[in-house]
Scaffold this active site. Structure first.
Site, PDB file in Angstrom:
ATOM      1  N   ARG A 112      -7.349   6.133 -17.886  1.00  0.00           N
ATOM      2  CA  ARG A 112      -7.109   5.829 -16.478  1.00  0.00           C
ATOM      3  C   ARG A 112      -7.709   6.866 -15.537  1.00  0.00           C
ATOM      4  NH1 ARG A 112      -3.608   1.600 -15.957  1.00  0.00           N
ATOM      5  NH2 ARG A 112      -2.604   0.946 -17.884  1.00  0.00           N
ATOM      6  N   ARG A 167     -12.093   1.415 -11.123  1.00  0.00           N
ATOM      7  CA  ARG A 167     -10.872   1.961 -10.542  1.00  0.00           C
ATOM      8  C   ARG A 167     -11.069   2.686  -9.207  1.00  0.00           C
ATOM      9  NH1 ARG A 167      -6.502   2.115 -13.654  1.00  0.00           N
ATOM     10  NH2 ARG A 167      -5.722   4.064 -12.756  1.00  0.00           N
ATOM     11  N   GLU A 210       2.756  -3.036  -5.449  1.00  0.00           N
ATOM     12  CA  GLU A 210       1.562  -3.723  -5.933  1.00  0.00           C
ATOM     13  C   GLU A 210       1.932  -5.148  -6.308  1.00  0.00           C
ATOM     14  OE1 GLU A 210      -0.977  -1.697  -8.835  1.00  0.00           O
ATOM     15  OE2 GLU A 210      -1.029  -3.550 -10.032  1.00  0.00           O
ATOM     16  N   ASP A 270     -19.255 -18.214  19.109  1.00  0.00           N
ATOM     17  CA  ASP A 270     -20.160 -17.172  19.596  1.00  0.00           C
ATOM     18  C   ASP A 270     -20.189 -16.011  18.606  1.00  0.00           C
ATOM     19  OD1 ASP A 270     -21.641 -15.311  20.918  1.00  0.00           O
ATOM     20  OD2 ASP A 270     -20.283 -15.077  22.618  1.00  0.00           O
ATOM     21  N   GLU A 292      -6.367  -5.753  -8.226  1.00  0.00           N
ATOM     22  CA  GLU A 292      -4.976  -5.316  -8.114  1.00  0.00           C
ATOM     23  C   GLU A 292      -4.838  -4.522  -6.818  1.00  0.00           C
ATOM     24  OE1 GLU A 292      -4.239  -4.718 -12.939  1.00  0.00           O
ATOM     25  OE2 GLU A 292      -4.442  -2.976 -11.622  1.00  0.00           O
ATOM     26  N   GLU A 313      -2.897  -2.471  -4.044  1.00  0.00           N
ATOM     27  CA  GLU A 313      -1.705  -1.681  -3.731  1.00  0.00           C
ATOM     28  C   GLU A 313      -1.572  -1.565  -2.219  1.00  0.00           C
ATOM     29  OE1 GLU A 313      -1.978   1.156  -7.722  1.00  0.00           O
ATOM     30  OE2 GLU A 313      -2.790   1.862  -5.812  1.00  0.00           O
TER      31      GLU A 313
END
Length: 448
Positions: free
Chosen positions: A320, A342, A198, A57, A134, A136
């Site tokens: 980063r 990121r 991680e 359903d 990746e 975490e």
């Protein structure tokens, strides 16, 4: 409806069932929000499931169908059939399913089909899409009554710590379970915040990676529970410390050629024209992708300056703090050329996340977009307004508004998923806006 499977698939599954004496099979699929759903059948009904699919359903599933159109069929993808390693008392297998209508057509509201549709669009351009997410996560202790609040991180370790990393043994159990389910784990380690870890698995075709990400979340929660812990993929469970992201390494490959379409040795960054156009497309649609790849009210408490999460719509080499990072290419390993987005977090529905990320990149390729100049400075400590950098939405409400203005991302989701997703997220945002928090009471109650 009739379903075709190869003799090799059928033989492999039959051998697994017999070798492990499997009495039950859990059929797994996803709702539009990304919650895993399961329907378990006795093994005696397995032949019917693989030949005709099994009815359920759909009106009871978030974002699937209304009462008048509720009949759905689950058709198993036999390549995903595996024994669940933590169900030791009674052997159970799991298989991921596609959702079909009674007419035998793929259901437009199935997130797995949404991703398949975008992969087909890439194939039309002669490309394949590979990703390596990746994820975490946090581990919190359970109190004597079984509750998790107030939050008590499992350990007080830091990034890559060993001696104080009490989660090391738990992560080993998680890795063992993941690998038993066919997920190729490459690394596991403690993350920056207390209680945060991680585990990374090997990159691969986007559909398989999305299946693995769904399985990843289910597995880690189950193993944590067996250790009297709670595993959460909530992006920002504790104020004032780093949140959890799902950085996604991405590459496009020449279809059928086993070679990347990302690399150009003559480019300063080692990036091909296709790679630069792909990056430009994702930057162009970053705001509209936000409610899919950062889907919670809580997601935007992670996407703030100062906590290693990107805020400005930018790209750069090994930077980063940029939204898209270009990892350096090791000598002789040009196939590893990739870009890393990121801003996603692990609460996202991986099928929808990878679908809109691919659609945005393909739009850049189709329109031959050029990315803006790369940003190599530390954007965590830069005034983005002065630098002329645009920003991601500041909250879920703004993100929904951006999605409503972007036809490319809407088209990637399809009308069915788009309408129901916006409806669900708008309701979430409105409930949050109306809620009076403890912070407000402590800040205002005695002052005004």
């Amino acid at each position: 409806m009739s379903v075709a499977h190869s003799p090799e698939q059928l033989e492999r599954v039959d051998e697994i069932i017999k070798r492990n004496d499997i009495p039950f099979i859990r059929r797994q699929f996803s709702d539009i929000i990304g919650a895993a759903k399961h329907v378990t059948i006795p093994v005696g009904h397995w032949d019917t499931a693989i030949s005709h699919g099994i009815w359920f359903d759909g009106s009871s599933i978030e974002g699937f169908a209304r009462i008048a159109e509720s009949d759905m069929y689950l058709v198993p993808d036999l390549d995903t059939f595996a024994v669940i390693p933590w169900d030791m008392d009674l052997s159970t297998a799991r298989v991921i399913c596609d959702v079909y209508t009674p007419d035998g057509e793929p259901f437009d509201g199935d997130p797995r089909f949404v991703l398949k549709r975008q992969l087909a669009a890439a194939a039309e351009l002669g490309l394949e899409y590979q990703v390596g997410p990746e994820l975490e996560f946090f581990l919190f202790r359970r109190h004597a009554d079984g509750s998790v609040i107030p939050l008590a991180p499992h350990d007080q370790a830091g990034y890559f710590d060993v001696s104080s990393d009490q989660a090391n043994n738990v992560r080993r159990q998680m890795v063992d379970a993941l690998q038993a389910l066919g997920i190729n784990v490459e690394a596991s380690h403690h993350e920056v915040a207390s209680g945060q870890s991680e585990i990374d698995f090997r990159y691969g075709p986007a559909l398989k990676a999305a299946d693995s990400a769904m399985t990843f979340r289910i597995t880690l929660k189950a193993i944590a529970q067996k250790n009297n812990l709670h595993c959460t993929f909530m992006p920002k469970p504790i104020a004032g410390i780093n949140g959890s992201g799902m950085h996604v390494h991405q590459s496009v490959w020449n279809r059928g050629a086993s070679d990347t379409a990302m690399y150009d040795p003559d480019n300063e960054y080692g990036l091909s024209t296709i790679a630069l156009q792909f990056i430009a497309g994702q930057l162009s649609h970053a705001k509209a992708m936000a409610p899919i790849i950062a889907p919670l009210v809580n997601s935007y408490k992670r996407l703030v300056p100062g906590y290693e999460a990107p805020v400005y719509i930018s790209w750069g080499r090994t930077n980063r703090s940029a939204l898209i990072r270009i990892p350096r290419i090791s000598h002789g390993r040009y196939r590893s050329t990739r870009c890393e987005l990121r801003c996603p977090d692990p609460s996202a529905n991986p099928y929808l996340a990878f679908a809109v990320m691919l659609a945005a990149g393909l739009d850049g390729i189709k329109r031959r977009l050029d990315p803006p100049p790369p940003a190599e400075e530390d954007l965590y400590n830069v005034d983005g307004n002065r630098a002329g950098l645009d920003m991601l939405p500041g909250d879920l409400g703004q993100a929904i508004d951006e999605l409503k203005r972007d036809e490319v991302i809407q088209s990637a989701l399809g009308q069915h998923v788009y309408e129901r997703y916006v409806e669900a997220k708008t309701q979430e945002w409105n409930e949050y806006r109306l809620y009076v928090s403890q912070w407000e009471l402590e800040r205002y109650l005695t002052v005004y």
